[in-house]
Design a protein around this motif. Sequence first.
Motif, PDB file in Angstrom:
ATOM      1  N   THR A 184       1.440  -1.218   0.130  1.00 59.48           N
ATOM      2  CA  THR A 184       0.649   0.099   0.385  1.00 59.48           C
ATOM      3  C   THR A 184       0.721   1.419   0.120  1.00 59.48           C
ATOM      4  O   THR A 184       0.795   2.331  -0.709  1.00 59.48           O
ATOM      5  N   ALA A 238      -1.961  10.671  -1.079  1.00 56.32           N
ATOM      6  CA  ALA A 238      -2.226   9.701  -1.839  1.00 56.32           C
ATOM      7  C   ALA A 238      -3.641   9.115  -1.706  1.00 56.32           C
ATOM      8  O   ALA A 238      -3.338   8.227  -2.514  1.00 56.32           O
ATOM      9  N   ASP A 239      -4.029   8.495  -0.195  1.00 61.44           N
ATOM     10  CA  ASP A 239      -5.555   8.098  -0.494  1.00 61.44           C
ATOM     11  C   ASP A 239      -6.214   8.504  -1.484  1.00 61.44           C
ATOM     12  O   ASP A 239      -7.097   9.695  -0.575  1.00 61.44           O
ATOM     13  N   THR A 258      -0.819   9.634   3.483  1.00 61.47           N
ATOM     14  CA  THR A 258      -2.373   9.408   3.550  1.00 61.47           C
ATOM     15  C   THR A 258      -2.834  10.640   2.411  1.00 61.47           C
ATOM     16  O   THR A 258      -3.737  10.771   1.800  1.00 61.47           O
ATOM     17  N   LYS A 270       2.603   7.248  -6.686  1.00 62.99           N
ATOM     18  CA  LYS A 270       0.685   8.545  -7.552  1.00 62.99           C
ATOM     19  C   LYS A 270       2.162   9.688  -6.686  1.00 62.99           C
ATOM     20  O   LYS A 270       1.690  10.082  -7.682  1.00 62.99           O
ATOM     21  N   GLN A 296       0.821   4.299  -2.997  1.00 66.77           N
ATOM     22  CA  GLN A 296       0.806   5.907  -3.236  1.00 66.77           C
ATOM     23  C   GLN A 296       1.867   5.915  -3.294  1.00 66.77           C
ATOM     24  O   GLN A 296       1.910   7.359  -3.399  1.00 66.77           O
TER      25      GLN A 296
END
Length: 367
Positions: free
Chosen positions: A110, A178-179, A176, A117, A114
């Motif tokens: 994960t 990138a979420d 976070t 990105k 991320q």
Amino acid sequence: MKLFQCQCCGQVLHFENTACLRCGRAVGYLPLGGGSPDRMLAVEPAGALWQAAPDEQGHVAPGNWRFCRNWELSACNWMVPARPDDAEASADYCPACRHNRTVPDLSDPTHAAQWQKIEVAKRRLIYTLAHLGLPRPALGDDHPEPMIFDFLADDPGSVERVLTGHANGVVTIALTEADDPTRERMRSEMGEAYRTLLGHFRHEIGHYYWDILVRDGGHIEAFRALFGDESTDYAAALERHYQNGAPAGWQREYVSSYATMHPWEDWAETWAHYLHMIDTLETAAAFGMSIDPTVEDEGELSAEIDFDPWRIWRSERLVSAWLPLTVALNALNRSMGHPDSYPFALPAPVLEKLGFVHNLVRASRQG
């Protein structure tokens, strides 16, 4: 962002491409450097290195390259020139990735996704800074305040969360961001009109260039005349903003509600919008866009975007193209049922601040 073209088959290439969709060859981005323009290059293996693939006339450009060290992690598509005795040497980091100081634990899938990105947005930022001719010192360049990026994940064992921000040349991006669901929830909860990874980079790097161009460039007094006194207590201003929000009527003088918080944030928001404007205008020019709807004679919604935004002398030329373009972009988004692409207005005081940013950037390039 401009469009590129595969030299082998003529296929249009985009900045993020890693392969040509027509001829199937690997492609990499060669950034500006040494007086040479940037380009996307279709390449073929040459032992441990890469060389240009033949163009449509069978010519092969000289030179050998390596992909950036982060290419093997699917986090970069930039290339660096191979050194003379480089056949067995490991790859260098490219001009974008050499600014990274900290990346997350990539053994976590994960986190790795991320981070990839985040790297896409970072490369777009560095592209813009390079084309503007802005200084980009890295660690080891003997500069008192190099440009550094830390990409950090929250510690699962702590209630403290990583905060995106800037301090003393270090831009921190919270993983976070990138979420997408998390970022959208934060945008909604904070009442923001716009929140993207690229927007974070553009805003935070604005703080960095305040240090470089305003503070170190001797423009404090001119800055204060437009943005206010940055020596006012930042912590107190931050607390006041989150308790009371933006003052009534802020839209008449600021580009966003967050810009009202403190002169430093007003600068960073204005800087980010300047980069939005420059990059999007280049994209529009690459696609040959013109805005000329059928309106009454006194209508002003018209723009021929046929210039190089990186070389414009006066900011008014940029604005005269930008405003009609944003109206068209927003109308297109509404036609698809999406929110406005550019949900902002630019009153006269903001245009004056954008002109100040433009003039500092232009002076930096000339210097």
